[in-house]
Write a protein that holds these residues in place. Structure first.
Motif, PDB file in Angstrom:
ATOM      1  N   PRO A 119     -21.584 -16.986 -49.772  1.00  0.00           N
ATOM      2  CA  PRO A 119     -21.006 -18.317 -49.551  1.00  0.00           C
ATOM      3  C   PRO A 119     -21.381 -19.258 -50.682  1.00  0.00           C
ATOM      4  O   PRO A 119     -22.315 -19.007 -51.465  1.00  0.00           O
ATOM      5  N   LEU A 120     -20.659 -20.354 -50.757  1.00  0.00           N
ATOM      6  CA  LEU A 120     -21.036 -21.422 -51.679  1.00  0.00           C
ATOM      7  C   LEU A 120     -22.420 -21.927 -51.288  1.00  0.00           C
ATOM      8  O   LEU A 120     -22.701 -22.142 -50.108  1.00  0.00           O
ATOM      9  N   PRO A 121     -23.347 -22.065 -52.239  1.00  0.00           N
ATOM     10  CA  PRO A 121     -24.682 -22.573 -51.889  1.00  0.00           C
ATOM     11  C   PRO A 121     -24.608 -23.861 -51.079  1.00  0.00           C
ATOM     12  O   PRO A 121     -23.770 -24.731 -51.333  1.00  0.00           O
TER      13      PRO A 121
ATOM     14  N   LEU B  87     -26.373 -20.950 -46.482  1.00  0.00           N
ATOM     15  CA  LEU B  87     -27.489 -20.440 -47.265  1.00  0.00           C
ATOM     16  C   LEU B  87     -27.735 -21.305 -48.499  1.00  0.00           C
ATOM     17  O   LEU B  87     -26.829 -21.494 -49.314  1.00  0.00           O
ATOM     18  N   PRO B  88     -28.946 -21.830 -48.646  1.00  0.00           N
ATOM     19  CA  PRO B  88     -29.271 -22.628 -49.832  1.00  0.00           C
ATOM     20  C   PRO B  88     -29.456 -21.742 -51.062  1.00  0.00           C
ATOM     21  O   PRO B  88     -29.539 -20.510 -50.963  1.00  0.00           O
ATOM     22  N   MET B  89     -29.534 -22.385 -52.219  1.00  0.00           N
ATOM     23  CA  MET B  89     -29.645 -21.647 -53.477  1.00  0.00           C
ATOM     24  C   MET B  89     -30.870 -20.740 -53.491  1.00  0.00           C
ATOM     25  O   MET B  89     -30.808 -19.612 -53.986  1.00  0.00           O
TER      26      MET B  89
ATOM     27  N   PHE C 157     -18.589 -15.569 -55.167  1.00  0.00           N
ATOM     28  CA  PHE C 157     -18.993 -16.665 -54.289  1.00  0.00           C
ATOM     29  C   PHE C 157     -17.755 -17.328 -53.708  1.00  0.00           C
ATOM     30  O   PHE C 157     -16.779 -17.580 -54.410  1.00  0.00           O
ATOM     31  N   GLY C 158     -17.812 -17.614 -52.398  1.00  0.00           N
ATOM     32  CA  GLY C 158     -16.767 -18.420 -51.792  1.00  0.00           C
ATOM     33  C   GLY C 158     -16.881 -19.840 -52.312  1.00  0.00           C
ATOM     34  O   GLY C 158     -17.985 -20.354 -52.508  1.00  0.00           O
TER      35      GLY C 158
ATOM     36  N   ARG D 254     -21.551 -27.088 -60.850  1.00  0.00           N
ATOM     37  CA  ARG D 254     -22.893 -26.704 -60.429  1.00  0.00           C
ATOM     38  C   ARG D 254     -22.977 -25.215 -60.109  1.00  0.00           C
ATOM     39  O   ARG D 254     -23.999 -24.560 -60.351  1.00  0.00           O
ATOM     40  N   LEU D 255     -21.888 -24.662 -59.540  1.00  0.00           N
ATOM     41  CA  LEU D 255     -21.863 -23.242 -59.234  1.00  0.00           C
ATOM     42  C   LEU D 255     -21.931 -22.420 -60.519  1.00  0.00           C
ATOM     43  O   LEU D 255     -22.624 -21.391 -60.579  1.00  0.00           O
ATOM     44  N   GLU D 256     -21.224 -22.851 -61.542  1.00  0.00           N
ATOM     45  CA  GLU D 256     -21.280 -22.148 -62.825  1.00  0.00           C
ATOM     46  C   GLU D 256     -22.693 -22.181 -63.404  1.00  0.00           C
ATOM     47  O   GLU D 256     -23.169 -21.188 -63.968  1.00  0.00           O
TER      48      GLU D 256
END
Length: 480
Positions: A414-416, A390-392, A453-454, A430-432
Motif C-alpha cells: 500500500p501507499l505508506p 502501514l507506515p514507512m 506500491f498502490g 515523496r513515494l519516489e
C-alpha cells in the motif's frame, strides 16, 4: 505467406468417398482404424449424417472426442451421433468388436484430431440449422453394454439450453444404457429446482470441481447441500455471495447452517476451498474446517466476517499446515490478535507460495507481529498487502525481510500511511523519494522481481494505480 501443403492421398480419398454415400456406408465398417479420424472430419465438415452414423457405430477407439469439433454445440450433429449410439448400445449393429467406451462432449483432446489428420486445421463447427429435432420414442431392444458420456456443466441461464435439454431427454429414456459424468460444475444463474434436475442426470461422484458464482440465499444453499455431499471426489469447491434472509429466526438460521455443514463430512478429497462473501461464516468456520479429512492446499476466505474463535482455530487447524495459497483479502483482521495469523504463517512457511492480505485493514503495530513469519515463507512467489495502514518504517522493514525470499517475484504494497493525506503530486514525489532510498538495498534482486506500491488516483487516468518502483512510473493495471 507460407504456401498450403497439397492434400495427402488419404485426404483426397476421403473427399472422393464422401461423393458416393452408398460406397462409403459399405466401406466404413471394413476400414483400418488409422483411416477413421480423417474420414470422420470430412464427414463432419460436409454434414454427411448417414456416414457419420455408421462411423460412430464402427468407431475403433475407446474415446470419441466429439466436443473438440463442436465450438458451439450443434444439435443436428449431436442427434446424428446419438442415433448411431442407439443402434450400437441396443445391439442392432455389429460391424466389428465394440471398442467405444466414452463419448467426450467437452472441448478437449484437440491433439487427437491434429495428430491423425496431420495438422491443426480440422473443419469448424457447421452453422446451426433451425430444423426442429424430433426424438425417437418407443420400445428398445435389450442393451448389450453401457457407455459413458462426458460433459462439462456451465449453468448460466434460467433454463437449460437446447443442447443439454435434448441430451438429458435422450439419457432419461435410456436409463441403464449409459451414464453421464461431469468433472466440472459451474453455476452462474439458474433456479435451484432446475439445478437439482440437472444433477439428477449426472453421476455426482464424477464431479471434481464445483463453483457456485451466483447470489444464493442460505435456504437455497441448504437445498443444494445434499447433492454436494454426494460429490465425494470433489477437490475444488468455490462458493460465493451466500446471504441470510432477515426473516429467518435465529433457530432456523442455525438449522440451515448445520444442514449445509453436515455434508462437508463426505468431501474426503477436498484440497481447494474458496469462500467469498459468505454472510453466515462468522462463528461457523471452525465447524466447517473440522469436517475436512484431507490437507488443504488452497484456502481463499474473502470479504467475510470472522470471529476471534474462527481465526484462532484456523491457525491451529491440522489440515492447513501445508497450504500453498492463502487469501484472506477483505477479512477485517483489526479486531483479532495478530498472533493467530503469525502461527498460521509459521505452520505453512515451508509450502506457502501465494499470500494475499489485501484490504485486511491491518495497522503497523499489528503487522509487525507477522513480519518474522512472512520472512520464513521460503517458497513465496507473490505477496499482496494492498489496502492496509502501514507506515514507512513497517514497509521498510518488510522489504528488507523479503529480500531473503529468493523465489519471490511480485510484491504489492500500500501507499505508506504518511503519504495518504497528501495531494496527489506531493504524494507521488515523496513515494519516489522513499523508493529511491530502498533501491540501493534492492538493486541486486530487482531484476528478478517486481515491487509495486498502490497510489492515490493517477493524475493521467484518475484511477487507482500501481507505482512500479523499478521504472518510476505508474501502471494503471496489475497483471495477474
Amino acid at each position: 505467406m507460407k504456401p498450403r501443403a497439397p492434400p495427402t492421398l488419404q485426404e483426397l480419398a476421403a473427399k472422393c468417398l464422401m461423393q458416393f454415400e452408398a460406397l462409403a456406408l459399405a466401406t466404413v465398417p471394413k476400414l483400418p482404424p488409422q483411416f477413421f479420424p480423417a474420414l470422420f472430419l470430412e464427414a463432419y465438415g460436409g454434414r454427411h449424417s448417414e456416414i457419420l452414423k455408421v462411423m460412430v457405430q464402427s468407431w475403433p477407439f475407446a474415446c470419441l472426442p466429439l466436443g473438440a469439433l463442436m465450438r458451439t454445440p450443434h444439435l443436428r450433429t449431436l442427434m446424428t451421433v446419438l442415433d448411431g449410439l442407439e443402434d450400437l448400445l441396443t445391439g442392432k449393429v455389429c460391424h466389428r468388436p465394440v471398442k467405444l467406451q466414452v463419448v467426450e462432449l467437452r472441448d478437449i483432446h484437440h491433439e487427437f484430431w491434429n495428430v491423425w489428420s496431420g495438422g491443426p486445421d480440422y473443419p469448424s463447427c457447421p452453422k446451426a440449422t433451425h430444423q426442429r429435432l424430433v426424438l425417437q420414442h418407443g420400445p428398445r431392444p435389450r442393451a448389450r453394454k453401457t457407455l459413458k458420456v462426458s460433459i462439462e456443466l456451465y449453468l448460466k441461464d434460467e433454463t437449460l439450453d437446447k443442447f443439454l435439454s435434448h441430451l438429458f431427454l435422450w439419457v432419461e429414456e435410456r436409463k441403464g444404457l449409459l451414464h453421464v459424468v461431469c468433472e466440472r460444475l459451474r453455476i452462474l444463474a439458474m433456479p435451484i429446482r432446475n439445478v437439482n434436475k440437472v444433477l439428477n442426470f449426472v453421476e455426482l461422484d464424477s464431479i471434481r470441481e464445483v463453483e457456485v458464482l451466483c447470489p444464493w440465499k442460505l435456504t437455497t444453499l441448504a437445498k443444494f447441500a445434499p447433492y454436494l455431499g454426494r460429490m465425494i471426489n470433489v477437490w475444488k469447491l468455490r462458493l460465493s455471495h451466500v446471504r441470510v434472509s432477515g426473516s429467518l429466526t435465529a433457530e432456523r438460521r442455525e438449522e440451515l447452517i448445520s444442514e449445509f455443514i453436515s455434508h462437508f463430512h463426505h468431501l474426503d478429497c477436498l484440497q481447494e476451498l474458496h469462500l467469498d462473501s459468505m454472510s453466515f461464516l462468522q462463528d461457523h468456520l471452525k465447524e466447517m474446517l473440522r469436517c475436512l479429512k484431507s490437507p488443504l492446499e488452497v484456502l481463499y476466505i474473502t470479504d467475510c466476517l470472522l470471529s476471534e474463535a474462527d481465526v484462532r482455530y484456523l491457525s491451529r487447524c491440522p489440515n492447513v499446515g501445508g497450504l500453498k495459497y492463502l487469501c484472506l483479502s477483505g477479512v477485517a483482521l483489526t479486531r483479532f490478535s495478530p498472533r493467530s495469523l503469525r502461527v498460521l504463517l509459521e505452520r505453512a512457511a515451508a509450502t506457502l507460495k501465494v499470500l494475499e492480505l489485501e484490504n485486511c485493514r491491518m495497522i503497523g503495530s499489528r503487522f509487525r507481529t507477522i513480519l518474522p513469519a512472512i520472512s520464513q515463507c521460503c517458497q513465496l512467489t507473490r505477496l499482496n498487502c494492498l489496502q492496509n495502514y502501514l507506515p514507512m518504517a513497517v514497509l521498510r522493514s518488510l522489504l528488507h525481510r523479503t529480500i531473503k525470499l529468493k523465489k519471490l517475484r511480485l510484491e504489492l504494497y500500500p501507499l505508506p500511511l504518511e503519504l495518504c493525506g497528501m495531494p496527489v503530486a506531493e504524494s507521488r514525489s515523496r513515494l519516489e523519494e522513499f523508493c529511491g532510498e530502498l533501491m540501493e538495498t534492492l538493486t541486486p534482486f530487482i531484476q528478478t522481481r517486481k515491487v509495486w506500491f498502490g497510489t492515490l488516483p493517477c493524475p493521467t487516468c484518475n484511477n487507482q494505480a500501481m507505482y512500479d518502483m523499478q521504472s518510476n512510473r505508474c501502471l494503471c493495471c496489475v497483471p495477474s
